[in-house]
Design a protein around this motif. Structure first.
Motif, mmCIF file in Angstrom:
data_model
loop_
_atom_site.group_PDB
_atom_site.id
_atom_site.type_symbol
_atom_site.label_atom_id
_atom_site.label_comp_id
_atom_site.label_asym_id
_atom_site.label_seq_id
_atom_site.Cartn_x
_atom_site.Cartn_y
_atom_site.Cartn_z
ATOM 1 N N UNK A 19 11.143 48.671 -110.641
ATOM 2 C CA UNK A 19 11.817 49.971 -110.655
ATOM 3 C C UNK A 19 12.490 50.281 -109.310
ATOM 4 N N UNK A 20 13.251 49.321 -108.841
ATOM 5 C CA UNK A 20 13.872 49.452 -107.518
ATOM 6 C C UNK A 20 15.140 50.307 -107.598
ATOM 7 N N UNK A 21 15.158 51.357 -106.795
ATOM 8 C CA UNK A 21 16.358 52.186 -106.675
ATOM 9 C C UNK A 21 16.821 52.103 -105.224
ATOM 10 N N UNK A 22 18.057 51.683 -105.052
ATOM 11 C CA UNK A 22 18.543 51.448 -103.691
ATOM 12 C C UNK A 22 20.051 51.636 -103.674
ATOM 13 N N UNK A 23 20.536 52.276 -102.626
ATOM 14 C CA UNK A 23 21.981 52.430 -102.496
ATOM 15 C C UNK A 23 22.378 52.068 -101.082
ATOM 16 N N UNK A 24 23.291 51.134 -100.972
ATOM 17 C CA UNK A 24 23.763 50.714 -99.652
ATOM 18 C C UNK A 24 25.241 51.059 -99.558
ATOM 19 N N UNK A 25 25.601 51.971 -98.659
ATOM 20 C CA UNK A 25 27.014 52.379 -98.565
ATOM 21 C C UNK A 25 27.891 51.250 -98.018
ATOM 22 N N UNK A 26 29.183 51.376 -98.250
ATOM 23 C CA UNK A 26 30.139 50.375 -97.760
ATOM 24 C C UNK A 26 30.105 50.323 -96.232
ATOM 25 N N UNK A 27 30.224 49.145 -95.690
ATOM 26 C CA UNK A 27 30.269 48.973 -94.240
ATOM 27 C C UNK A 27 28.909 48.948 -93.572
ATOM 28 N N UNK A 28 27.864 49.118 -94.331
ATOM 29 C CA UNK A 28 26.491 49.139 -93.782
ATOM 30 C C UNK A 28 25.980 47.711 -93.577
#
Lengths: 303, 352
Positions: A19-28
């Motif tokens: 149940x992995x929820x993850x958000x990586x923004x652009x340029x990170x």
């Protein structure tokens, strides 16, 4: 840029990613940390479209990986942990073969391959890849991950076999990618490496994301639990009393003490000693290093 | 599916095969064996033709139509040379097919390049299809060269095949290709199911031995007799057999002779004939089934029929292909089945 939405992968009923929820923004430049078996590589395999999630979804640049794997693969560069090549071909031909899949023209491939080999310091190596050391393969793996000039680079344990010079080159390359605005996901269990290049981190344990944020935030979060303060005085000190103090150990002559408190109360301790007319010789707050933070998270995640 | 990925992978596989020492070595052996087989066959053909012409001349001089009639069906054919070459091909071609396919997938696993390959913008089926296509291309090239060498050797001996013979040579070439492809597909399947190349090679050899040697044993007389019983014995009579043969084929006929004072029960004779017919029909049916299961059995059946000398009693090409339809279908179906299984297995391959 990278999104995991309740991503789950089971192997024989045992969740490798849960149940992995993850958000990586652009340029990170994002560091995915975790002990062996935490689910980092499985997460990455789902992100690069090599395995299908049991449930949930992941997407790159708004494109769902499971539904449109080819479109996603065109956008990403991937270096697996156990990087492999065709041993009977030289580095140029290995990279050229990879570049063909991205529809680059022959001239473009030749230029790109030459540039990348120079970037990773393998431009003067003429032997076939079968004769390469592990570190050289790792460098070549990094070059191959960049062959399509990807918008997202995913590196699984990128420094595992690199020598110190190789590690420095790797950091230089990743920083260069970050300056270009490329999103980079680095998976590792070596915290020092992640902390050197990443702007934010996520910590996985037993397939679950147990913490995420920028490095400072994680550090502060860890420090919120407890702080150790070493006190040394010229003359014996009285027993310190403060509701924030969790424990205190005093030397036999009570000229030194090791205080564990909920927060940093070093100023209050200094004031208390001053009020008693005792001169402090040393008053040091021990901030936990990143390894301690990570271990505390792992322990917490395993519990 | 994107044709680009398939083309790139097939191109690399084809190039890898052509650059591989293993392929060079086996292809050289195949070419030498084919050349030796053709030269031997061509020399034998010239000798058979000379003998045939001599016998025909004697028959014409003796004015004996029976003698001429008996020998008319035995006119030698250039295809006898291919029959010899085919026997050698059945051994070397099988090894070539296995050698080309047994490590196609395991080599990627061992060099850890499979994960990277699948991470390129390419579908999984393009990977396995491309590998098969590259291998098929290399086999077709090898077979084409061998066939061209054989025709060139015939030309060197001044032998020019007729159109019918040329078509039969092509049938031989296609059957040889299918035989090699069958074992290539088998080895590819073993490569997808095995963890390493050593195991894949071992499994391929085991299945090859079972299909080529172990299965046909059941059709051989001693094994067949042990399982299904002996052929019925004729009721009190003396027999003799008469066998004719040339380098290309064998014709066997059995004649039963009776002495004038033999007391033969007509009912026993009729019963013997019925039992014999039943036994032979059953044996033929079982032999046909066993042959269909064995790629080398099918290949040798096709080879035997295609290399029969042209004569008045020889079936035309259409009839020949009709008679061989089951064997041809079996020779097509077996690599298709092996490749199908390899495809499914590869598509379900667990990448970690």
């Amino acid at each position: 840029m990278i999104l995991c939405d309740h991503l789950t992968k089971d192997y024989n009923g045992v969740p490798a990613v849960d149940d992995l929820c993850l958000e990586i923004p652009a340029g990170e430049v994002f560091g995915l940390l975790g002990p062996n078996g935490a689910g980092k590589s499985t997460t990455i395999l789902m992100l690069v479209g090599l395995i299908q999630p049991t449930s949930g979804a992941c997407s790159i640049d708004g494109i769902e990986v499971a539904a449109h794997p080819i479109e996603v693969k065109k956008k990403i560069g991937y270096m697996p942990e156990d990087v492999g090549f065709y041993p009977d071909l030289p580095a140029e031909e290995n990279l050229d073969y990879a570049a063909k899949f991205y529809g680059l023209s022959e001239a473009e491939r030749k230029r790109r391959v030459g540039d990348l080999l120079t970037l990773v310091g393998l431009d003067s190596v003429g032997t076939k890849v079968g004769g390469y050391s592990k570190g050289m393969r790792q460098r070549l793996g990094l070059a191959r991950a960049l062959v399509n000039d990807p918008a997202v680079v995913i590196l699984d344990e990128p420094t595992a076999n690199l020598d110190p010079r190789g590690v420095l080159d790797y950091r230089r390359i990743v920083k260069g990618l970050a300056e270009q605005g490329t999103t980079v996901l680095v998976s590792s269990h070596i915290l020092s490496e992640v902390s050197k290049v990443c702007t934010s981190v996520g910590i996985l344990a037993r397939g679950k994301l147990i913490a995420s944020g920028d490095r400072e935030m994680l550090s502060r979060a860890a420090m919120q639990d407890r702080v150790t303060i070493d006190v040394e005085t010229m003359t014996p000190m009285p027993r310190l009393t403060n509701p924030e103090i969790l424990s205190a150990e005093y030397s036999q002559d009570t000229c030194s003490a090791r205080i564990v408190a909920k927060h940093d109360i070093s100023t209050l301790i200094a004031e208390a000693l001053y009020a008693e007319g005792i001169l402090p010789r040393r008053l040091a707050v021990e901030k936990p290093d990143m390894e301690d933070i990570l271990l505390s998270y792992y322990t917490e995640g395993a519990a | 599916m994107t044709a680009t990925g398939l083309r790139i992978i097939a191109g690399k596989e084809f190039s890898d095969h052509l650059r591989s020492r293993r392929f060079h070595l086996l292809f050289a052996i195949l070419a030498v064996v084919a050349a030796v087989g053709m030269i031997t066959g061509a020399v034998q053909y010239s000798k058979d033709l000379s003998d045939y012409n001599a016998v025909q001349m004697i028959a014409e001089n003796e004015d004996d139509p029976t003698l001429a009639g008996n020998l008319a069906g035995l006119k030698p054919s250039v295809l006898s040379a291919y029959s010899q070459m085919g026997m050698l091909m059945a051994g070397i071609g099988v090894v070539l097919g296995i050698a080309m396919g047994f490590d196609l997938v395991t080599r990627e696993k061992e060099s850890k390049s499979l994960k990277s390959l699948l991470a390129y913008p390419v579908f999984r089926d393009e990977v396995i299809n491309g590998k098969a296509l590259g291998g098929v291309g290399a086999i077709a090239l090898a077979m084409g060269v061998v066939l061209a060498v054989s025709v060139a050797i015939m030309a060197l001996f001044g032998i020019v095949p007729s159109v019918d013979e040329f078509v039969r040579i092509l049938v031989f070439g296609v059957a040889s290709f299918l035989l090699v492809f069958t074992f290539f597909a088998l080895a590819l399947l073993m490569s997808t199911v095995s963890k390493d190349s050593g195991s894949a090679l071992l499994y391929s050899l085991i299945v090859m031995i079972v299909l080529s040697s172990f299965v046909p044993i059941f059709a051989y007389t001693p094994v067949y007799s042990a399982v299904f019983g002996d052929a019925p014995t004729p009721p009190g009579m003396s027999t003799y057999s008469y066998q004719q043969s040339s380098s290309a084929y064998t014709v066997t006929s059995v004649a039963v002779a009776y002495k004038s004072d033999d007391a033969v029960d007509p009912e026993a004779l009729a019963e013997y004939e019925r039992a014999s017919r039943e036994y032979m029909n059953q044996k033929r049916a079982i032999t046909d089934i066993v042959t269909l299961v064995s790629p080398t059995g099918n290949y040798q059946t096709i080879l035997g029929a295609a290399s029969q000398p042209a004569g008045d009693n020889t079936p035309g090409l259409g009839s020949l292909l009709g008679a061989l339809a089951r064997n041809i279908i079996a020779l097509l179906a077996m690599p298709a089945a092996f490749f199908g299984l390899a495809w499914v297995r590869f598509m379900r391959e667990d990448i970690r």
